[in-house]
Design a protein around this motif. Structure first.
Motif, short mmCIF file in Angstrom:
data_model
loop_
_atom_site.label_atom_id
_atom_site.label_comp_id
_atom_site.label_asym_id
_atom_site.label_seq_id
_atom_site.Cartn_x
_atom_site.Cartn_y
_atom_site.Cartn_z
N ALA A 178 0.17 -5.63 -6.11
CA ALA A 178 1.48 -6.07 -5.62
C ALA A 178 2.11 -5.01 -4.73
O ALA A 178 2.70 -5.33 -3.68
N LEU A 179 1.96 -3.75 -5.12
CA LEU A 179 2.49 -2.66 -4.31
C LEU A 179 1.75 -2.57 -2.99
O LEU A 179 2.36 -2.43 -1.92
N TYR A 180 0.43 -2.64 -3.04
CA TYR A 180 -0.36 -2.56 -1.81
C TYR A 180 0.05 -3.66 -0.83
O TYR A 180 0.16 -3.42 0.38
N LYS A 181 0.27 -4.85 -1.35
CA LYS A 181 0.64 -5.98 -0.49
C LYS A 181 1.96 -5.70 0.22
O LYS A 181 2.09 -5.96 1.44
N VAL A 182 2.93 -5.15 -0.49
CA VAL A 182 4.23 -4.85 0.11
C VAL A 182 4.11 -3.70 1.11
O VAL A 182 4.70 -3.76 2.20
N LEU A 183 3.36 -2.66 0.78
CA LEU A 183 3.20 -1.53 1.70
C LEU A 183 2.52 -1.98 3.00
O LEU A 183 2.92 -1.55 4.09
N LEU A 184 1.53 -2.83 2.88
CA LEU A 184 0.87 -3.36 4.08
C LEU A 184 1.85 -4.18 4.91
O LEU A 184 1.84 -4.12 6.15
N SER A 185 2.71 -4.93 4.23
CA SER A 185 3.71 -5.73 4.93
C SER A 185 4.72 -4.86 5.66
O SER A 185 5.10 -5.15 6.80
N ILE A 186 5.14 -3.77 5.00
CA ILE A 186 6.09 -2.84 5.63
C ILE A 186 5.47 -2.20 6.87
O ILE A 186 6.12 -2.04 7.91
N ALA A 187 4.19 -1.85 6.77
CA ALA A 187 3.51 -1.15 7.86
C ALA A 187 3.09 -2.07 9.00
O ALA A 187 2.81 -1.59 10.11
N GLU A 188 3.04 -3.36 8.75
CA GLU A 188 2.54 -4.30 9.76
C GLU A 188 3.31 -4.19 11.09
O GLU A 188 2.68 -4.17 12.16
N PRO A 189 4.66 -4.12 11.07
CA PRO A 189 5.38 -4.01 12.35
C PRO A 189 5.12 -2.70 13.10
O PRO A 189 5.48 -2.58 14.27
N TRP A 190 4.53 -1.71 12.42
CA TRP A 190 4.24 -0.44 13.10
C TRP A 190 3.07 -0.56 14.07
O TRP A 190 2.85 0.33 14.90
N ARG A 191 2.25 -1.62 13.92
CA ARG A 191 1.13 -1.78 14.85
C ARG A 191 1.64 -1.77 16.29
O ARG A 191 2.71 -2.30 16.55
N PRO A 192 0.91 -1.20 17.23
CA PRO A 192 -0.42 -0.59 17.14
C PRO A 192 -0.36 0.94 17.01
O PRO A 192 -1.24 1.64 17.50
N TYR A 193 0.68 1.44 16.30
CA TYR A 193 0.87 2.90 16.22
C TYR A 193 0.97 3.38 14.77
O TYR A 193 1.73 4.28 14.45
N ARG A 194 0.18 2.77 13.88
CA ARG A 194 0.30 3.15 12.47
C ARG A 194 -0.21 4.57 12.20
O ARG A 194 0.21 5.20 11.24
N THR A 195 -1.09 5.07 13.05
CA THR A 195 -1.53 6.47 12.90
C THR A 195 -0.35 7.41 13.07
O THR A 195 -0.16 8.34 12.28
N THR A 196 0.45 7.19 14.10
CA THR A 196 1.63 8.04 14.34
C THR A 196 2.61 7.93 13.18
O THR A 196 3.14 8.95 12.70
N ALA A 197 2.86 6.72 12.70
CA ALA A 197 3.75 6.54 11.55
C ALA A 197 3.24 7.31 10.34
O ALA A 197 4.02 7.97 9.63
N SER A 198 1.95 7.26 10.10
CA SER A 198 1.36 7.96 8.95
C SER A 198 1.50 9.47 9.08
O SER A 198 1.79 10.16 8.10
N ARG A 199 1.33 9.98 10.29
CA ARG A 199 1.49 11.42 10.51
C ARG A 199 2.92 11.86 10.20
O ARG A 199 3.14 12.93 9.63
N TYR A 200 3.87 11.05 10.59
CA TYR A 200 5.25 11.38 10.28
C TYR A 200 5.52 11.29 8.79
O TYR A 200 6.23 12.14 8.23
N LEU A 201 4.97 10.31 8.12
CA LEU A 201 5.16 10.19 6.67
C LEU A 201 4.58 11.41 5.95
O LEU A 201 5.20 11.93 5.00
N TRP A 202 3.44 11.88 6.37
CA TRP A 202 2.84 13.06 5.75
C TRP A 202 3.76 14.28 5.89
O TRP A 202 3.88 15.08 4.96
N ARG A 203 4.38 14.42 7.03
CA ARG A 203 5.17 15.62 7.29
C ARG A 203 6.62 15.49 6.83
O ARG A 203 7.33 16.49 6.68
N TRP A 204 7.06 14.27 6.62
CA TRP A 204 8.44 14.03 6.22
C TRP A 204 8.75 14.65 4.86
O TRP A 204 8.02 14.45 3.89
N GLN A 205 9.82 15.43 4.81
CA GLN A 205 10.26 16.03 3.55
C GLN A 205 11.30 15.11 2.92
O GLN A 205 12.49 15.24 3.18
N ALA A 206 10.84 14.16 2.12
CA ALA A 206 11.73 13.18 1.52
C ALA A 206 12.72 13.85 0.58
O ALA A 206 12.36 14.74 -0.20
N THR A 207 13.97 13.44 0.68
CA THR A 207 15.01 14.03 -0.18
C THR A 207 15.45 13.01 -1.21
O THR A 207 15.26 11.82 -1.06
#
Length: 207
Positions: A178-207
């Protein structure tokens, strides 16, 4: 590796949450340590599995020192004894995995000319038969060596953790499929730049 382009940032910023993450996060450093050498990158990824970066760097350096010019050519790697490879700090399992990469590279091409003609998923399926190489490993290769722009490594723990923090309303209480399905749905609009989004998520210091 190419720089993050403005088109990618403009597109991703259409997602208000991702726009905030980009605004709060320094531009990810895009470094390709292997100069498009897929074979060497696969060897390094196997050595790095389940150990710290510091330990992996030390073991991989000792491993490479076993070979002329510090390059583990496939035929030379397969001639090394288990004791020689163990002397670098490698486990028996990782030795088998490294030998699997070498054997595969002697039987099938894994150079850029061959792989660049394949789709992302075709590359995943092409490399999965190598022992010790899973989907996540290939996705890292696609992102950081082959420079593919639209990779979303959902199996990466950090990516999932950051998305849980960034999108709490959509992901609250969800686990498993269920979580995977929602995460894929959230990321779908990021196409065709999901690599860039992922790089930012890795570096983002979530507060």
């Amino acid at each position: 590796m190419t720089d993050i382009n403005s088109s990618a940032l403009t597109h991703l910023a259409q997602d208000p949450v991702m726009a905030r993450i980009i605004a709060e996060t320094p531009v990810p450093k895009l470094v390709n340590d292997y100069a498009d050498d897929v074979y060497l990158a696969l060897l390094e990824s196997i050595v790095s599995q389940q150990i710290s970066v510091k330990a992996a760097d030390a073991i991989f350096s000792r491993f490479r020192a076993l070979f002329p010019d510090k390059y583990p050519q496939a035929d030379a790697l397969l001639l090394k004894t288990t004791d020689e490879l163990r002397s670098a700090g490698l486990s028996f399992q990782k030795i088998k995995y490294l030998q699997s990469v070498a054997e595969f590279s002697l039987e099938k091409p894994i150079d850029r000319v061959h792989l660049d003609a394949l789709t992302d998923e075709e590359i995943v399926q092409y490399l999965l038969p190598i022992k010790g190489v899973g989907r996540w490993t290939v996705e890292m290769l696609l992102m950081f060596v082959l420079d593919r722009p639209d990779i979303f490594p959902i199996d990466d723990l950090v990516i999932r953790q950051r998305m849980l923090r960034a999108y709490p309303e959509q992901t609250n209480g969800l686990t498993g499929k269920a979580l995977y399905k929602v995460l894929l749905s959230i990321a779908e609009p990021w196409r065709p730049y999901r690599t860039t989004a992922s790089r930012y998520l890795w570096r983002w210091q979530a507060t």
